[in-house]
Design an enzyme around this catalytic site. Structure first.
Site, mmCIF file in Angstrom:
data_model
loop_
_atom_site.group_PDB
_atom_site.id
_atom_site.type_symbol
_atom_site.label_atom_id
_atom_site.label_comp_id
_atom_site.label_asym_id
_atom_site.label_seq_id
_atom_site.Cartn_x
_atom_site.Cartn_y
_atom_site.Cartn_z
ATOM 1 N N CYS A 83 0.850 -1.192 0.000
ATOM 2 C CA CYS A 83 0.000 0.000 0.000
ATOM 3 C C CYS A 83 0.880 1.235 0.000
ATOM 4 O O CYS A 83 1.579 1.513 0.982
ATOM 5 C CB CYS A 83 -0.931 0.016 1.206
ATOM 6 S SG CYS A 83 -2.010 1.453 1.180
ATOM 7 N N GLY A 84 0.852 1.979 -1.098
ATOM 8 C CA GLY A 84 1.692 3.163 -1.233
ATOM 9 C C GLY A 84 1.221 4.326 -0.396
ATOM 10 O O GLY A 84 2.037 5.026 0.233
ATOM 11 N N HIS A 85 -0.088 4.572 -0.372
ATOM 12 C CA HIS A 85 -0.562 5.730 0.389
ATOM 13 C C HIS A 85 -0.305 5.536 1.877
ATOM 14 O O HIS A 85 0.053 6.467 2.586
ATOM 15 C CB HIS A 85 -2.055 5.986 0.110
ATOM 16 C CG HIS A 85 -2.995 5.277 1.030
ATOM 17 N ND1 HIS A 85 -3.509 4.019 0.765
ATOM 18 C CD2 HIS A 85 -3.497 5.631 2.238
ATOM 19 C CE1 HIS A 85 -4.296 3.642 1.759
ATOM 20 N NE2 HIS A 85 -4.298 4.592 2.665
ATOM 21 N N ASP A 288 -10.438 3.827 -3.794
ATOM 22 C CA ASP A 288 -9.290 4.546 -3.256
ATOM 23 C C ASP A 288 -9.465 6.036 -3.513
ATOM 24 O O ASP A 288 -9.665 6.460 -4.657
ATOM 25 C CB ASP A 288 -7.999 4.051 -3.910
ATOM 26 C CG ASP A 288 -6.765 4.431 -3.122
ATOM 27 O OD1 ASP A 288 -6.803 5.433 -2.385
ATOM 28 O OD2 ASP A 288 -5.745 3.730 -3.248
ATOM 29 N N GLY A 293 -0.679 4.481 -4.504
ATOM 30 C CA GLY A 293 0.774 4.477 -4.639
ATOM 31 C C GLY A 293 1.339 3.236 -5.286
ATOM 32 O O GLY A 293 2.245 3.317 -6.126
#
Length: 384
Positions: A83-85, A288, A293
């Site tokens: 998970c980028g965020h 999202d 991300g």
């Protein structure tokens, strides 16, 4: 915290006893403690689109010195691999807390020249290198973006015609029995399709959420159910099987927002090239709010595989939310480096930049007498 509008509920206390390697801890969480996820993600304490991160101070890569801390990610359906965020939010959080929450906090390296602190975060798909802007006080600097270097990312199919049997067709196709989709990996596997190809010529400037929800759900089901398409979610470097995390609807006609009158964060993106706006449905059709991300890393790898992106070239990726609010900024993606495998497989590591902010501190309570509170529910999933 939130990153570009997408929440990250960071849990550091009251966590069930998870042991072993990080993937073993993830398996335990899924098989033995899924109620813990449901309590914190779903109603009445969360909502259908809540996202969470469980801190794991001890993992095999922390023990070996390759990582500083580990984390498990969770959402409305289960536990994800990347998970980028949340990584961006965690970067700030882990720099700001003390050793009672992050035992190895004092071991992090601060670079005075760049004013950043380096953090190696062990996520289920590997280790991501996080760079956190830091003030002289030692606290994170919210005025500058956090960035991370992704795990090796790659395209698994470009402009693939995905067949759709009648049970997987949606009304907007108007009889078409296939759609053209790109697939790529950025810590998880993503399918990318233009709004026009999905059957919505008005694009994301004319969003039809309910209809797009149905279309992306059917497309994802069609891919997952087709044994001939299993290679789309197989690691090109290791051959390990994976799963299709979600479908990203893209609109290249909606490039970068005019940020000249926006926040300092959005104005800082003016040196990057306009790219596209996306709407991402993942897990159990969760939406999202951020540009996603991990999918930015996948889209950077995809653009590089198409020959449309040079090393170091920056591109802005927006979501519907970052386009709608000048106070928010999209994610900036670029190729950090690239490599070639033993059999000629090419992968890149992407740099992803974004801003995370605090929203509050919470303590959650579960009373044993509360027949509802010991689990969690979603109005959307109730069958009337």
């Amino acid at each position: 915290m939130h990153t570009a509008g997408e929440p990250t509920r960071i849990i550091w206390e009251g966590i069930p006893p998870l042991t072993g390697a990080l993937l073993e801890q993830r398996a335990q969480a899924k098989s033995q403690f899924d109620q813990f996820r449901r309590v914190l993600m779903l109603e009445p304490r969360g909502h259908y689109d809540m996202y969470g991160a469980i801190l794991r101070p001890e993992t095999e890569l922390v023990a070996s010195g390759e990582a500083d801390i580990g984390v498990l990610f969770m959402h409305n359906e289960g536990f994800s691999t990347m998970c980028g965020h949340a990584t961006i939010a965690l970067g700030r959080f882990l720099v700001d807390v003390d050793e009672s929450i992050f035992p190895r906090r004092k071991q992090l390296k601060y670079d005075a020249a760049s004013g950043t602190t380096a953090l190696n975060l062990h996520v289920p798909c590997g280790v991501v290198q996080v760079s956190v802007p830091t003030l002289e006080s030692g606290k994170s600097d919210p005025s500058r973006p956090v960035s991370f270097i992704s795990v090796p990312s790659f395209a698994t199919a470009i402009s693939l015609e995905v067949p759709l049997s009648e049970k997987y067709q949606w009304p907007e196709l108007k009889g078409r029995a296939s759609v053209t989709v790109d697939f790529a990996y950025g810590g998880a596997y993503y399918g990318m399709i233009s709004s026009e190809e999905l059957g919505f010529p008005g694009g994301l400037d004319d969003v039809k959420l309910q209809e797009m929800d149905i279309a992306t759900k059917l497309l994802k089901q069609a891919v997952v159910a087709n044994p001939d398409l299993e290679y789309l979610t197989k690691d090109i470097l290791t051959g390990k099987p994976g799963f299709l995390y979600g479908i990203m609807i893209t609109d290249r006609n909606l490039g970068q927002v005019d940020a000249s009158e926006g926040s300092a964060a959005s104005r800082a993106q003016l040196d990057a090239t306009s790219e596209e706006t996306g709407l991402y449905f993942f897990a159990n059709q969760q939406i999202d709010r951020s540009p996603t991300g991990g999918c930015v890393a996948a889209r950077v790898a995809l653009a590089r595989a198409k020959g449309a992106l040079s090393v170091g070239e920056k591109r802005v990726y927006n979501s519907l939310v970052t386009r709608a609010y000048n106070g928010l900024s999209g994610f900036v993606g670029s190729v950090f480096d690239e490599a070639e495998g033993d059999r000629g497989q090419r992968s890149v590591r992407a740099r992803v930049e974004g801003y995370g902010y605090y929203t509050g501190y919470h303590s959650f309570v579960v009373e044993k007498e509360d027949g509802l509170g010991v689990d969690g529910f979603s109005v959307r999933d109730i069958t009337l």
